[in-house]
Scaffold this motif. Structure first.
Motif, PDB file in Angstrom:
ATOM      1  N   GLY A   7       0.779  -1.230   0.000  1.00  0.00           N
ATOM      2  CA  GLY A   7       0.000   0.000   0.000  1.00  0.00           C
ATOM      3  C   GLY A   7       0.808   1.275   0.000  1.00  0.00           C
ATOM      4  N   GLY A   8       2.118   1.178   0.087  1.00  0.00           N
ATOM      5  CA  GLY A   8       2.930   2.383   0.051  1.00  0.00           C
ATOM      6  C   GLY A   8       2.943   3.001  -1.335  1.00  0.00           C
ATOM      7  N   GLY A   9       3.541   4.195  -1.417  1.00  0.00           N
ATOM      8  CA  GLY A   9       3.632   4.863  -2.704  1.00  0.00           C
ATOM      9  C   GLY A   9       3.927   6.330  -2.539  1.00  0.00           C
ATOM     10  N   LEU A  10       3.750   7.055  -3.631  1.00  0.00           N
ATOM     11  CA  LEU A  10       3.982   8.500  -3.662  1.00  0.00           C
ATOM     12  C   LEU A  10       2.635   9.214  -3.527  1.00  0.00           C
ATOM     13  CD1 LEU A  10       5.768  11.003  -4.224  1.00  0.00           C
ATOM     14  CD2 LEU A  10       5.373  10.587  -6.661  1.00  0.00           C
ATOM     15  N   VAL A  11       2.574  10.168  -2.633  1.00  0.00           N
ATOM     16  CA  VAL A  11       1.351  10.917  -2.412  1.00  0.00           C
ATOM     17  C   VAL A  11       1.706  12.375  -2.152  1.00  0.00           C
ATOM     18  CG1 VAL A  11       1.323  10.402   0.069  1.00  0.00           C
ATOM     19  CG2 VAL A  11      -0.824  10.944  -1.106  1.00  0.00           C
ATOM     20  N   GLN A  12       0.816  13.265  -2.550  1.00  0.00           N
ATOM     21  CA  GLN A  12       1.049  14.684  -2.321  1.00  0.00           C
ATOM     22  C   GLN A  12       0.759  15.053  -0.869  1.00  0.00           C
ATOM     23  OE1 GLN A  12      -1.269  16.898  -5.181  1.00  0.00           O
ATOM     24  NE2 GLN A  12       0.272  16.640  -6.777  1.00  0.00           N
ATOM     25  N   PRO A  13       1.379  16.120  -0.384  1.00  0.00           N
ATOM     26  CA  PRO A  13       1.050  16.583   0.972  1.00  0.00           C
ATOM     27  C   PRO A  13      -0.452  16.814   1.116  1.00  0.00           C
ATOM     28  CG  PRO A  13       3.003  17.700   0.164  1.00  0.00           C
ATOM     29  CD  PRO A  13       2.465  16.907  -0.999  1.00  0.00           C
ATOM     30  N   GLY A  14      -0.969  16.385   2.262  1.00  0.00           N
ATOM     31  CA  GLY A  14      -2.406  16.475   2.495  1.00  0.00           C
ATOM     32  C   GLY A  14      -3.180  15.267   2.035  1.00  0.00           C
ATOM     33  N   GLY A  15      -2.522  14.386   1.313  1.00  0.00           N
ATOM     34  CA  GLY A  15      -3.185  13.198   0.797  1.00  0.00           C
ATOM     35  C   GLY A  15      -3.278  12.076   1.810  1.00  0.00           C
ATOM     36  N   SER A  16      -3.801  10.942   1.341  1.00  0.00           N
ATOM     37  CA  SER A  16      -4.028   9.788   2.207  1.00  0.00           C
ATOM     38  C   SER A  16      -3.488   8.516   1.567  1.00  0.00           C
ATOM     39  CB  SER A  16      -5.529   9.604   2.468  1.00  0.00           C
ATOM     40  OG  SER A  16      -6.073  10.718   3.138  1.00  0.00           O
ATOM     41  N   LEU A  17      -3.129   7.589   2.415  1.00  0.00           N
ATOM     42  CA  LEU A  17      -2.744   6.249   1.995  1.00  0.00           C
ATOM     43  C   LEU A  17      -3.195   5.274   3.064  1.00  0.00           C
ATOM     44  CD1 LEU A  17       0.971   6.402   0.705  1.00  0.00           C
ATOM     45  CD2 LEU A  17      -1.046   5.837  -0.653  1.00  0.00           C
TER      46      LEU A  17
END
Length: 117
Positions: A7-17
């Protein structure tokens, strides 16, 4: 014992994972589980823990109010929902279990979370 994070990955600030950790090789519903994270040059730090039945959770101060851990004992899986992500949350995230009767701790292989614009 096997712990497999995903479930990891690249996400923008403010995003969710949402991270998942699938467990096998032990009586999953008997043991509390923990999530840790590590960045290069730093010690691994515990960010969340959950009791064997999910009734009790604990969080490190930097993630309180943003991260939620849960578990599904029928699926032998523990989760880490991460909201309002910040660049400082960038790390490799690991799940961990301490098996008391074996006096042994076990780690997953880790999953990379990168928070960046």
């Amino acid at each position: 014992v096997q712990l497999v994070e995903s479930g990891g990955g690249l996400v923008q600030p403010g995003g969710s994972l949402t991270l998942s950790c699938a467990a096998s090789g032990f009586a999953f519903s008997t043991y509390g589980m923990s999530w840790y994270r590590q960045t290069p040059g730093k010690e691994r730090e515990r960010v969340a823990g959950i009791s064997n039945n999910g009734g009790s959770t604990i969080y490190a101060d930097p993630v309180k109010g943003r991260f939620t851990t849960s578990r599904d004992n029928a699926k032998n899986t523990v989760y880490l929902q991460m909201n309002s992500l910040k660049p400082e949350d960038t790390a490799v995230y690991y799940c961990y279990v301490w098996i008391l009767q074996w006096r042994q701790g076990y780690w997953g292989q880790g999953t990379q979370v990168t928070v960046s614009s």
